[in-house]
Design a protein around this motif. Structure first.
Motif, PDB file in Angstrom:
ATOM      1  N   GLY A  41       0.769  -1.234   0.000  1.00 57.81           N
ATOM      2  CA  GLY A  41       0.000   0.000   0.000  1.00 57.81           C
ATOM      3  C   GLY A  41       0.799   1.280   0.000  1.00 57.81           C
ATOM      4  N   PHE A  42       2.121   1.206  -0.170  1.00 58.37           N
ATOM      5  CA  PHE A  42       2.916   2.431  -0.195  1.00 58.37           C
ATOM      6  C   PHE A  42       2.572   3.248  -1.439  1.00 58.37           C
ATOM      7  CE2 PHE A  42       5.515  -0.218   2.597  1.00 58.37           C
ATOM      8  CZ  PHE A  42       5.763   0.680   3.631  1.00 58.37           C
ATOM      9  N   PRO A  43       2.413   4.568  -1.291  1.00 56.97           N
ATOM     10  CA  PRO A  43       2.028   5.396  -2.433  1.00 56.97           C
ATOM     11  C   PRO A  43       3.171   5.725  -3.382  1.00 56.97           C
ATOM     12  CG  PRO A  43       2.262   6.767  -0.486  1.00 56.97           C
ATOM     13  CD  PRO A  43       2.448   5.338  -0.032  1.00 56.97           C
ATOM     14  N   ALA A  44       4.398   5.440  -2.981  1.00 53.50           N
ATOM     15  CA  ALA A  44       5.571   5.671  -3.814  1.00 53.50           C
ATOM     16  C   ALA A  44       6.677   4.745  -3.332  1.00 53.50           C
ATOM     17  CB  ALA A  44       6.023   7.121  -3.741  1.00 53.50           C
ATOM     18  N   ILE A  45       7.633   4.487  -4.212  1.00 54.95           N
ATOM     19  CA  ILE A  45       8.724   3.565  -3.906  1.00 54.95           C
ATOM     20  C   ILE A  45      10.035   4.210  -4.359  1.00 54.95           C
ATOM     21  CG2 ILE A  45       9.770   1.331  -4.513  1.00 54.95           C
ATOM     22  CD1 ILE A  45       6.890   0.272  -4.842  1.00 54.95           C
ATOM     23  N   ALA A  46      11.082   3.985  -3.579  1.00 55.88           N
ATOM     24  CA  ALA A  46      12.431   4.392  -3.971  1.00 55.88           C
ATOM     25  C   ALA A  46      13.242   3.150  -4.310  1.00 55.88           C
ATOM     26  CB  ALA A  46      13.106   5.156  -2.843  1.00 55.88           C
ATOM     27  N   THR A  47      14.312   3.337  -5.060  1.00 58.67           N
ATOM     28  CA  THR A  47      15.263   2.244  -5.243  1.00 58.67           C
ATOM     29  C   THR A  47      16.383   2.400  -4.221  1.00 58.67           C
ATOM     30  OG1 THR A  47      16.736   3.349  -6.839  1.00 58.67           O
ATOM     31  CG2 THR A  47      14.735   2.285  -7.705  1.00 58.67           C
ATOM     32  N   THR A  48      17.169   1.355  -4.046  1.00 56.69           N
ATOM     33  CA  THR A  48      18.315   1.404  -3.141  1.00 56.69           C
ATOM     34  C   THR A  48      19.550   0.924  -3.875  1.00 56.69           C
ATOM     35  OG1 THR A  48      19.390   0.253  -1.275  1.00 56.69           O
ATOM     36  CG2 THR A  48      17.402  -0.775  -2.160  1.00 56.69           C
ATOM     37  N   SER A  49      20.543   1.782  -3.976  1.00 50.48           N
ATOM     38  CA  SER A  49      21.782   1.379  -4.645  1.00 50.48           C
ATOM     39  C   SER A  49      22.446   0.234  -3.888  1.00 50.48           C
ATOM     40  CB  SER A  49      22.742   2.560  -4.770  1.00 50.48           C
ATOM     41  OG  SER A  49      23.155   3.026  -3.498  1.00 50.48           O
ATOM     42  N   ALA A  50      22.334   0.259  -2.543  1.00 50.43           N
ATOM     43  CA  ALA A  50      22.938  -0.805  -1.738  1.00 50.43           C
ATOM     44  C   ALA A  50      22.270  -2.140  -2.042  1.00 50.43           C
ATOM     45  CB  ALA A  50      22.817  -0.471  -0.256  1.00 50.43           C
ATOM     46  N   GLY A  51      20.940  -2.175  -1.994  1.00 52.44           N
ATOM     47  CA  GLY A  51      20.227  -3.419  -2.239  1.00 52.44           C
ATOM     48  C   GLY A  51      20.453  -3.946  -3.642  1.00 52.44           C
ATOM     49  N   ILE A  52      20.487  -3.047  -4.620  1.00 50.91           N
ATOM     50  CA  ILE A  52      20.735  -3.464  -5.998  1.00 50.91           C
ATOM     51  C   ILE A  52      22.148  -4.027  -6.130  1.00 50.91           C
ATOM     52  CG2 ILE A  52      21.039  -2.601  -8.349  1.00 50.91           C
ATOM     53  CD1 ILE A  52      18.674  -0.688  -7.802  1.00 50.91           C
ATOM     54  N   ALA A  53      23.115  -3.382  -5.503  1.00 52.35           N
ATOM     55  CA  ALA A  53      24.489  -3.884  -5.553  1.00 52.35           C
ATOM     56  C   ALA A  53      24.580  -5.264  -4.911  1.00 52.35           C
ATOM     57  CB  ALA A  53      25.425  -2.905  -4.849  1.00 52.35           C
ATOM     58  N   TRP A  54      24.000  -5.417  -3.715  1.00 55.73           N
ATOM     59  CA  TRP A  54      24.056  -6.714  -3.031  1.00 55.73           C
ATOM     60  C   TRP A  54      23.374  -7.810  -3.839  1.00 55.73           C
ATOM     61  CZ3 TRP A  54      21.994  -3.969   1.933  1.00 55.73           C
ATOM     62  CH2 TRP A  54      23.022  -3.187   2.483  1.00 55.73           C
ATOM     63  N   SER A  55      22.259  -7.477  -4.474  1.00 55.74           N
ATOM     64  CA  SER A  55      21.567  -8.484  -5.275  1.00 55.74           C
ATOM     65  C   SER A  55      22.399  -8.889  -6.488  1.00 55.74           C
ATOM     66  CB  SER A  55      20.193  -7.970  -5.723  1.00 55.74           C
ATOM     67  OG  SER A  55      20.309  -6.957  -6.700  1.00 55.74           O
ATOM     68  N   GLY A  56      23.347  -8.024  -6.863  1.00 57.65           N
ATOM     69  CA  GLY A  56      24.269  -8.351  -7.943  1.00 57.65           C
ATOM     70  C   GLY A  56      25.563  -8.981  -7.452  1.00 57.65           C
ATOM     71  N   GLY A  57      25.647  -9.208  -6.145  1.00 56.42           N
ATOM     72  CA  GLY A  57      26.805  -9.887  -5.583  1.00 56.42           C
ATOM     73  C   GLY A  57      28.020  -9.018  -5.370  1.00 56.42           C
ATOM     74  N   VAL A  58      27.815  -7.679  -5.286  1.00 58.51           N
ATOM     75  CA  VAL A  58      28.933  -6.770  -5.073  1.00 58.51           C
ATOM     76  C   VAL A  58      28.578  -5.792  -3.952  1.00 58.51           C
ATOM     77  CG1 VAL A  58      29.742  -6.930  -7.455  1.00 58.51           C
ATOM     78  CG2 VAL A  58      28.100  -5.142  -6.827  1.00 58.51           C
ATOM     79  N   PRO A  59      29.571  -5.132  -3.354  1.00 55.37           N
ATOM     80  CA  PRO A  59      29.286  -4.179  -2.283  1.00 55.37           C
ATOM     81  C   PRO A  59      28.699  -2.881  -2.811  1.00 55.37           C
ATOM     82  CG  PRO A  59      31.630  -4.211  -2.733  1.00 55.37           C
ATOM     83  CD  PRO A  59      31.027  -5.313  -3.554  1.00 55.37           C
ATOM     84  N   ASP A  60      28.075  -2.129  -1.911  1.00 55.50           N
ATOM     85  CA  ASP A  60      27.548  -0.810  -2.241  1.00 55.50           C
ATOM     86  C   ASP A  60      28.699   0.174  -2.417  1.00 55.50           C
ATOM     87  OD1 ASP A  60      25.699   1.255  -2.581  1.00 55.50           O
ATOM     88  OD2 ASP A  60      25.551   1.668  -0.443  1.00 55.50           O
ATOM     89  N   GLY A  61      28.394   1.309  -3.060  1.00 56.47           N
ATOM     90  CA  GLY A  61      29.388   2.376  -3.123  1.00 56.47           C
ATOM     91  C   GLY A  61      30.063   2.520  -4.466  1.00 56.47           C
ATOM     92  N   GLY A  62      29.298   2.407  -5.552  1.00 55.40           N
ATOM     93  CA  GLY A  62      29.870   2.648  -6.861  1.00 55.40           C
ATOM     94  C   GLY A  62      30.440   1.427  -7.549  1.00 55.40           C
ATOM     95  N   ALA A  63      30.220   0.228  -6.996  1.00 55.62           N
ATOM     96  CA  ALA A  63      30.744  -0.980  -7.635  1.00 55.62           C
ATOM     97  C   ALA A  63      30.027  -1.284  -8.945  1.00 55.62           C
ATOM     98  CB  ALA A  63      30.625  -2.174  -6.686  1.00 55.62           C
ATOM     99  N   LEU A  64      28.774  -0.844  -9.064  1.00 57.40           N
ATOM    100  CA  LEU A  64      28.021  -1.025 -10.296  1.00 57.40           C
ATOM    101  C   LEU A  64      28.136   0.236 -11.145  1.00 57.40           C
ATOM    102  CD1 LEU A  64      24.712  -2.757  -9.115  1.00 57.40           C
ATOM    103  CD2 LEU A  64      26.809  -3.818  -9.999  1.00 57.40           C
ATOM    104  N   ASP A  65      28.304   0.068 -12.442  1.00 57.74           N
ATOM    105  CA  ASP A  65      28.409   1.224 -13.312  1.00 57.74           C
ATOM    106  C   ASP A  65      27.020   1.796 -13.610  1.00 57.74           C
ATOM    107  OD1 ASP A  65      27.213  -0.127 -15.641  1.00 57.74           O
ATOM    108  OD2 ASP A  65      29.106  -1.215 -15.766  1.00 57.74           O
ATOM    109  N   ARG A  66      27.011   2.941 -14.254  1.00 60.51           N
ATOM    110  CA  ARG A  66      25.757   3.649 -14.516  1.00 60.51           C
ATOM    111  C   ARG A  66      24.783   2.798 -15.333  1.00 60.51           C
ATOM    112  NH1 ARG A  66      26.148   9.482 -17.179  1.00 60.51           N
ATOM    113  NH2 ARG A  66      27.387   8.321 -18.690  1.00 60.51           N
ATOM    114  N   ASP A  67      25.279   2.152 -16.395  1.00 60.78           N
ATOM    115  CA  ASP A  67      24.382   1.375 -17.251  1.00 60.78           C
ATOM    116  C   ASP A  67      23.708   0.257 -16.475  1.00 60.78           C
ATOM    117  OD1 ASP A  67      25.063   2.979 -19.377  1.00 60.78           O
ATOM    118  OD2 ASP A  67      26.407   1.524 -20.319  1.00 60.78           O
ATOM    119  N   THR A  68      24.487  -0.442 -15.671  1.00 64.29           N
ATOM    120  CA  THR A  68      23.927  -1.558 -14.902  1.00 64.29           C
ATOM    121  C   THR A  68      22.905  -1.067 -13.891  1.00 64.29           C
ATOM    122  OG1 THR A  68      25.991  -2.796 -15.163  1.00 64.29           O
ATOM    123  CG2 THR A  68      24.502  -3.515 -13.417  1.00 64.29           C
TER     124      THR A  68
END
Length: 272
Positions: A41-68
């Motif tokens: 029921g949340f009216p809006a959602i944010a993304t998380t760079s940390a969660g996206i990085a972890w789901s890709g098997g890498v640490p947070d903090g710029g380990a993923l490039d812009r395209d990814t």
């Protein structure tokens, strides 16, 4: 499936949430987590760079490039019908022009908001440089079409002088450069949060569940308008997965399934 709502209407809806008594903005890391949060029921959602990085098997903090990162953001936006604001870290570029290009690409993906940090690997950007980056982001996504959340890492990176005074100065200049909201992670005590909310001439975003464990209702009472979670939801899910794995390895038991949603009910959550 997500309903069709224009980006302009979504941006208006997201911006309007900042004018109310306060709202919780949960952070998703993939399409599935976004769908669950929308269903709650949340009216809006944010993304998380940390969660996206972890789901890709890498640490947070710029380990993923812009395209990814943008590919992941695009999948999240496409999965839900509510407004999505994207964690764009420091803008994935060394110059204001590069920051502007990142924001423009996020807009093309359907994101109607974004976070922009004022620190890189070497610490805080100089305030003038940081203002130029905010202004470039605003130029790439005009006011009313994209909710720009300027993040200042003064409390995380530290400053040479009074951290409160520098935070307020940066926040004020970012708002003047076009930001709609200011995000101050790392501030943990109620009095500092109350003072920041009173001194900053715009909506204040504070992250809960990271350095600060103050609950959302208390944060709203202090003047905070937007409470995000950063990677906290992703941490909770990955922590549960680790505990389940340890139980299976150590005893082979299935206690981790206590309270779990059934297969049939989970299927229902993802049907059109």
């Amino acid at each position: 499936m997500p309903t069709t709502v224009s980006s302009a209407d979504q941006a208006t809806a997201l911006l309007g949430l900042h004018q109310g008594p306060g709202f919780v903005l949960p952070n998703a890391w993939d399409a599935g987590s976004a769908r669950i949060l929308e269903r709650v029921g949340f009216p809006a959602i944010a993304t998380t760079s940390a969660g996206i990085a972890w789901s890709g098997g890498v640490p947070d903090g710029g380990a993923l490039d812009r395209d990814t990162m943008l590919e992941h953001i695009g999948r999240i936006v496409a999965a839900v019908g509510v407004p999505v604001t994207a964690d764009l870290e420091a803008g994935y570029g060394d110059t204001p022009d590069e920051v502007g290009r990142t924001v423009a690409r996020a807009v093309r993906l359907g994101a109607v908001g974004g976070n922009l940090e004022d620190a890189g690997q070497g610490g805080l950007f100089g305030i003038d440089e940081a203002v130029d980056r905010v202004a470039a982001a605003r130029a790439a996504a005009p006011a009313g079409t994209f909710v720009l959340n300027a993040r200042t890492d003064t409390y995380l990176a530290g400053t040479a002088g009074d951290v409160f005074a520098e935070t307020v100065e940066r926040a004020t200049r970012y708002l003047a450069a076009g930001a709609d909201c200011v995000f101050v992670p790392g501030v943990v005590d109620e009095e500092s949060i109350r003072r920041l909310a009173a001194a900053i001439p715009g909506p204040l975003n504070v992250v809960a569940g990271l350095a600060s464990t103050i609950d959302a209702r208390t944060l709203f009472s202090l003047g905070v308008k937007r409470v995000s979670l950063g990677g906290s939801l992703a941490r909770a899910v990955f922590s549960m997965l680790e505990r389940a794995g340890r139980e299976l390895l150590d005893s082979g038991t299935l206690g981790f399934l206590d309270g779990a949603i059934s297969y049939a009910d989970m299927q229902q959550r993802f049907r059109p």
